[in-house]
Design a protein around this motif. Structure first.
Motif, short mmCIF file in Angstrom:
data_model
loop_
_atom_site.label_atom_id
_atom_site.label_comp_id
_atom_site.label_asym_id
_atom_site.label_seq_id
_atom_site.Cartn_x
_atom_site.Cartn_y
_atom_site.Cartn_z
N HIS A 209 0.85 -1.18 0.00
CA HIS A 209 0.00 0.00 0.00
C HIS A 209 0.89 1.24 0.00
CE1 HIS A 209 -3.85 -1.80 0.20
NE2 HIS A 209 -3.91 -2.05 1.49
N GLU A 210 0.45 2.26 -0.72
CA GLU A 210 1.12 3.55 -0.66
C GLU A 210 1.09 4.07 0.77
OE1 GLU A 210 2.58 5.43 -3.19
OE2 GLU A 210 2.33 3.67 -4.51
N ARG A 212 1.87 3.17 3.72
CA ARG A 212 2.15 2.16 4.74
C ARG A 212 3.49 1.48 4.51
NH1 ARG A 212 -1.23 -3.21 4.46
NH2 ARG A 212 0.40 -3.59 2.91
N ASP A 213 3.81 1.18 3.25
CA ASP A 213 4.99 0.36 2.94
C ASP A 213 6.11 1.18 2.28
OD1 ASP A 213 3.77 -2.11 3.83
OD2 ASP A 213 2.50 -1.96 2.05
N THR A 223 2.61 -1.40 -5.59
CA THR A 223 1.38 -0.97 -4.93
C THR A 223 0.28 -0.94 -6.00
OG1 THR A 223 1.82 1.35 -5.42
CG2 THR A 223 2.67 0.48 -3.32
N LEU A 244 -2.45 -9.92 -3.12
CA LEU A 244 -2.70 -9.06 -1.97
C LEU A 244 -2.62 -9.89 -0.69
CD1 LEU A 244 -3.84 -7.38 -4.36
CD2 LEU A 244 -5.64 -6.60 -2.81
N ASN A 248 -4.23 -6.84 3.68
CA ASN A 248 -4.51 -5.69 2.82
C ASN A 248 -6.01 -5.47 2.65
OD1 ASN A 248 -1.77 -5.38 2.40
ND2 ASN A 248 -1.95 -5.17 0.18
N ASP A 249 -6.39 -4.21 2.43
CA ASP A 249 -7.76 -3.84 2.07
C ASP A 249 -7.85 -3.81 0.55
OD1 ASP A 249 -10.19 -2.69 1.51
OD2 ASP A 249 -9.82 -0.85 2.64
N ARG A 252 -8.78 -0.50 -1.03
CA ARG A 252 -7.72 0.52 -1.02
C ARG A 252 -6.78 0.29 -2.21
NH1 ARG A 252 -3.56 1.88 4.01
NH2 ARG A 252 -2.07 3.12 2.79
N SER A 253 -6.44 -0.98 -2.49
CA SER A 253 -5.59 -1.27 -3.64
C SER A 253 -6.25 -0.84 -4.94
CB SER A 253 -5.26 -2.76 -3.68
OG SER A 253 -4.56 -3.17 -2.52
N GLU A 256 -6.18 2.95 -5.27
CA GLU A 256 -4.85 3.41 -5.67
C GLU A 256 -4.64 3.24 -7.17
OE1 GLU A 256 -1.78 1.50 -3.49
OE2 GLU A 256 -2.34 2.36 -1.55
#
Length: 276
Positions: A209-210, A212-213, A223, A244, A248-249, A252-253, A256
């Protein structure tokens, strides 16, 4: 040509999915129309932990025509050990009954044969009884499997890793060819963009994830946003996010990816089917 997402959990099996495994098939009618034997043709891309069990819901492993491994992290290859057992000891069609080894083509990075032997616990050079015909990828050297052509592209990951471009009869445009591009594990690089160039479907990992990682070193995973950037740069027609991790959500992916890619974006789920 169709894609079945057998396992789509990233880095380890999750509660709802095995690790990476994707079944690409050309149904009998499409194969016959393209001038090949009128039967279902099946190629499996990766066979991570837990995937062999789920794969049997969609195809008999003895009917798989080739196995293509993107790289040799366990979440992408380790169930090859169970596949060997299935091919050898099946009570009706296994080689221990028929006396004829399967010789299933297995395409992978250099050292694949030894890595499989080590994982299974066999002696070096044993070859696992001839059930697996292991061949190294050669970038720029396509491999024909019936009506499908597989082409490896070197991608950016801490170990030797490849994305796989599969070309075969289109299931939605009769008489035409379609392209499925699978990234394996990678970060943004020239190789993954060329892999995805003009693909009808880009099956892209999006494990990070943008935000977070951001502190994790580059060269490990995409991501959703970076997968969208690859799809846009390559003019891919459709993007499916996969790999994923369970934490992970998925939405959200997807969000993005939509920030950087204007085309349709899906998130893979176990058993989902995509016509190409």
């Amino acid at each position: 040509m169709r894609l079945v997402t057998v396992g789509c959990s990233g880095s380890f099996a999750g509660p709802d999915s095995p690790a990476s495994c994707y079944l690409v098939q050309v149904p009998a009618a499409e194969a016959a129309a393209a001038g090949f034997a009128a039967r279902d043709w099946s190629v499996v891309l990766d066979l991570g932990n837990g995937a062999l069990g789920a794969l049997q819901r969609f195809v008999d492993p003895l009917d798989v025509d080739a196995l293509a491994l993107s790289h040799l992290h366990p979440d992408h290859f380790v169930d090859v050990c169970g596949l060997y057992v299935y091919l050898r000891y099946h009570p009706v069609r296994g080689s221990s009954r028929t006396g004829v080894p399967s010789r299933l083509p297995v395409l992978g990075p250099s050292g694949t044969a030894r890595r499989i032997e080590e994982a299974y616990g066999s002696e070096p050079g044993d070859g696992l009884g001839g059930e697996l015909d292991v061949r190294p990828w050669e970038p720029g050297a396509p491999v024909r499997v019936g009506p499908m052509t597989l082409e490896p592209f070197r991608v950016f990951h801490p170990v030797e890793a490849y994305g796989v471009r599969v070309t075969g009869p289109s299931g939605v445009r009769p008489g035409e060819r379609a392209v499925l591009a699978y990234t394996g594990d990678t970060d943004v690089c020239d190789g993954v963009v060329e892999l995805a160039r003009d693909a009808d479907l880009l099956l892209s990992e999006a494990a990070f994830h943008e935000g977070r990682d951001d502190g994790v070193e580059r060269g490990i995973h995409l991501t959703g946003r970076r997968a969208g950037e690859v799809a846009t740069a390559a003019d891919a027609r459709r993007l499916v996010l996969t790999h994923l991790p369970a934490w992970n959500d998925p939405e959200r992916s997807r969000a993005e990816a939509r920030e950087t890619y204007p085309g349709p974006v899906d998130v893979a789920t176990t058993g989902a089917v995509f016509e190409v």
